[in-house]
Write an enzyme that holds these catalytic residues in place. Structure first.
Site, mmCIF file in Angstrom:
data_model
loop_
_atom_site.group_PDB
_atom_site.id
_atom_site.type_symbol
_atom_site.label_atom_id
_atom_site.label_comp_id
_atom_site.label_asym_id
_atom_site.label_seq_id
_atom_site.Cartn_x
_atom_site.Cartn_y
_atom_site.Cartn_z
ATOM 1 N N ARG A 56 0.821 -1.216 0.000
ATOM 2 C CA ARG A 56 0.000 0.000 0.000
ATOM 3 C C ARG A 56 0.852 1.262 0.000
ATOM 4 O O ARG A 56 0.412 2.317 -0.463
ATOM 5 C CB ARG A 56 -0.925 0.013 1.225
ATOM 6 C CG ARG A 56 -2.065 -0.989 1.169
ATOM 7 C CD ARG A 56 -2.994 -0.796 2.356
ATOM 8 N NE ARG A 56 -3.662 0.491 2.328
ATOM 9 C CZ ARG A 56 -4.145 1.114 3.408
ATOM 10 N NH1 ARG A 56 -4.011 0.556 4.605
ATOM 11 N NH2 ARG A 56 -4.753 2.278 3.292
ATOM 12 N N HIS A 60 0.221 5.151 -1.777
ATOM 13 C CA HIS A 60 0.126 6.377 -0.981
ATOM 14 C C HIS A 60 1.337 7.287 -1.185
ATOM 15 O O HIS A 60 1.244 8.483 -0.917
ATOM 16 C CB HIS A 60 -0.043 6.022 0.498
ATOM 17 C CG HIS A 60 -1.392 5.461 0.818
ATOM 18 N ND1 HIS A 60 -2.290 6.096 1.648
ATOM 19 C CD2 HIS A 60 -2.009 4.319 0.409
ATOM 20 C CE1 HIS A 60 -3.397 5.371 1.743
ATOM 21 N NE2 HIS A 60 -3.238 4.282 0.997
ATOM 22 N N ASP A 61 2.435 6.729 -1.641
ATOM 23 C CA ASP A 61 3.597 7.554 -1.952
ATOM 24 C C ASP A 61 3.493 8.146 -3.353
ATOM 25 O O ASP A 61 3.640 9.354 -3.539
ATOM 26 C CB ASP A 61 4.878 6.729 -1.830
ATOM 27 C CG ASP A 61 6.131 7.567 -2.058
ATOM 28 O OD1 ASP A 61 6.210 8.678 -1.487
ATOM 29 O OD2 ASP A 61 7.022 7.122 -2.793
ATOM 30 N N VAL A 64 1.166 11.116 -4.359
ATOM 31 C CA VAL A 64 1.450 12.412 -3.746
ATOM 32 C C VAL A 64 2.855 12.857 -4.152
ATOM 33 O O VAL A 64 3.843 12.321 -3.666
ATOM 34 C CB VAL A 64 1.346 12.334 -2.205
ATOM 35 C CG1 VAL A 64 1.590 13.706 -1.592
ATOM 36 C CG2 VAL A 64 -0.021 11.793 -1.790
ATOM 37 N N GLY A 66 4.474 12.215 -6.780
ATOM 38 C CA GLY A 66 5.235 11.185 -7.470
ATOM 39 C C GLY A 66 5.922 10.237 -6.502
ATOM 40 O O GLY A 66 5.868 10.398 -5.280
ATOM 41 N N ASP A 68 8.569 9.261 -4.559
ATOM 42 C CA ASP A 68 9.782 9.910 -4.052
ATOM 43 C C ASP A 68 10.042 9.634 -2.573
ATOM 44 O O ASP A 68 10.903 10.276 -1.959
ATOM 45 C CB ASP A 68 9.710 11.417 -4.273
ATOM 46 C CG ASP A 68 8.530 12.069 -3.535
ATOM 47 O OD1 ASP A 68 7.765 11.341 -2.862
ATOM 48 O OD2 ASP A 68 8.377 13.302 -3.632
ATOM 49 N N ASN A 88 -3.859 8.227 5.861
ATOM 50 C CA ASN A 88 -2.725 7.436 6.344
ATOM 51 C C ASN A 88 -2.734 7.172 7.844
ATOM 52 O O ASN A 88 -2.321 6.107 8.288
ATOM 53 C CB ASN A 88 -1.411 8.142 5.982
ATOM 54 C CG ASN A 88 -1.270 8.372 4.488
ATOM 55 O OD1 ASN A 88 -1.908 7.713 3.679
ATOM 56 N ND2 ASN A 88 -0.426 9.323 4.115
ATOM 57 N N PRO A 157 -7.853 9.164 -2.006
ATOM 58 C CA PRO A 157 -9.287 8.879 -1.861
ATOM 59 C C PRO A 157 -9.601 8.253 -0.508
ATOM 60 O O PRO A 157 -8.705 7.737 0.174
ATOM 61 C CB PRO A 157 -9.553 7.875 -2.996
ATOM 62 C CG PRO A 157 -8.237 7.181 -3.187
ATOM 63 C CD PRO A 157 -7.183 8.223 -2.916
ATOM 64 N N HIS A 187 -6.259 -4.938 -3.137
ATOM 65 C CA HIS A 187 -7.016 -5.345 -1.957
ATOM 66 C C HIS A 187 -7.275 -6.847 -1.934
ATOM 67 O O HIS A 187 -8.022 -7.330 -1.091
ATOM 68 C CB HIS A 187 -8.337 -4.577 -1.882
ATOM 69 C CG HIS A 187 -8.168 -3.145 -1.499
ATOM 70 N ND1 HIS A 187 -9.203 -2.231 -1.524
ATOM 71 C CD2 HIS A 187 -7.074 -2.452 -1.077
ATOM 72 C CE1 HIS A 187 -8.739 -1.045 -1.148
ATOM 73 N NE2 HIS A 187 -7.464 -1.160 -0.872
#
Length: 321
Positions: A56, A60-61, A64, A66, A68, A88, A157, A187
């Site tokens: 995951r 999540h990285d 946001v 790209g 990085d 998060n 989201p 998932h």
């Protein structure tokens, strides 16, 4: 979505780094990918759920600023990082697995392998080690010098999202409807908290009633798992085979047994239903589409200063103090 944010998202897409390539570390740290996979194997033995948690991190990285590793930065007195962002906090976990991989790499190849690349490798390994496809990953990213809680809050989201919102969001990153549905198949492994489904069970769309898309027997199961007075950090499986990466997730959606609203909406919405049906029947087609989506996701970059962090939680300048 604000016009300013839309322009920023376009910047991420058009800034996709052409220097990323497979075998990037073959000359300077040839054992890099083996080292990360060994760490992931040990994590699987300690706690199978941790692999889903690590996978995951790529989502999540990369969404946001790209891919990085901004997600991994701890807060500082002058910077609110992304770990406590709405999507998060009390949700993302297993950062210590990335720390373990970084520590192992620093012993062999100090200052060479970025934390951003560790996330990409570890996410791939999480899939492969739980029965899913394996693929070559493109590497060569740098780690960001900062992070932004606000940027995460503006992009990521929620479990309440519907298919229309998800299609629009993914399209901003040049990800197709098929990509979005396939990537939702992440998932296939892992768990989610009761917090994420309480509204589905007791007040869908403000009706005071459960989501009618939930299959009745499955709703009874969820009612027992997540009663109104439950500790909302209690977790439930995202699909019926939550430690095995397969197409069971899509079979569950067809049966009305999706855990999250953002999952089940993929079957109730006409534009995404066909892909759900296809993936539920043909696991090979799902695997192929998932790999294509993960590669596209990993290509998201933004042109900004960067470094190879020695510690994934802090930038090098702070790590020296």
């Amino acid at each position: 979505m604000s016009p300013l944010l839309f322009i920023f998202l376009l910047h991420i897409i058009t800034g996709a780094a052409t220097h990323l390539r497979t075998g990037y570390y073959s000359g300077v740290c040839p054992k890099a990918e083996c080292i990360v996979r060994d760490v992931m194997r040990r994590a699987l033995m300690r706690e199978p759920r941790s692999l889903a948690s690590v996978m995951r991190l790529q989502f999540h990285d990369c969404f946001v600023n790209g891919c990085d590793a901004s997600l991994l930065l701890d807060d500082t007195p002058t910077m609110l990082g992304e770990k406590l962002a709405l999507a998060n906090i009390n949700s993302l976990r297993s950062y210590e697995v990335v720390d373990e991989a970084k520590e192992a790499l620093e012993k062999v190849c100090p200052g060479v392998v970025s934390c951003a690349d560790i996330i990409i490798m570890a996410s791939r390994d999480a899939v492969a080690l739980t029965g899913g496809p394996d693929w070559e990953v493109k590497l060569g990213r740098l780690d960001s010098l900062t992070a932004s809680q606000e940027a995460s809050d503006n992009v990521m989201p929620s479990p309440r999202s519907n298919a229309t919102f998800l299609i629009d969001l993914f399209s901003k990153f040049n990800l197709s409807v098929k990509d979005m549905v396939a990537l939702s198949g992440s998932h296939s492994i892992g768990k989610a908290r009761c917090f994420s489904i309480m509204f589905r069970l007791y007040n869908q769309s403000g009706t005071g009633r459960p989501d009618p898309a939930i299959e009745p027997k499955f709703r009874e199961k969820l009612d027992k798992l997540c009663p109104l007075n439950v500790d909302q950090n209690v977790t439930g499986d995202l699909d019926a085979t939550s430690v095995l990466f397969d197409n069971q997730y899509f079979q569950d959606l067809v049966s009305g047994r999706g855990f999250l609203n953002s999952d089940q909406t993929l079957y109730t919405f006409p534009q995404t239903r066909g892909f759900v049906r296809q993936f539920s029947i043909d696991q090979g087609t799902f695997f192929k589409a998932f790999v294509e989506g993960m590669i596209k996701l990993g290509d998201l970059q933004i042109q900004q200063p960067g470094e190879v962090r020695r510690n994934c939680r802090v930038v090098n300048a702070l790590g020296k103090s």
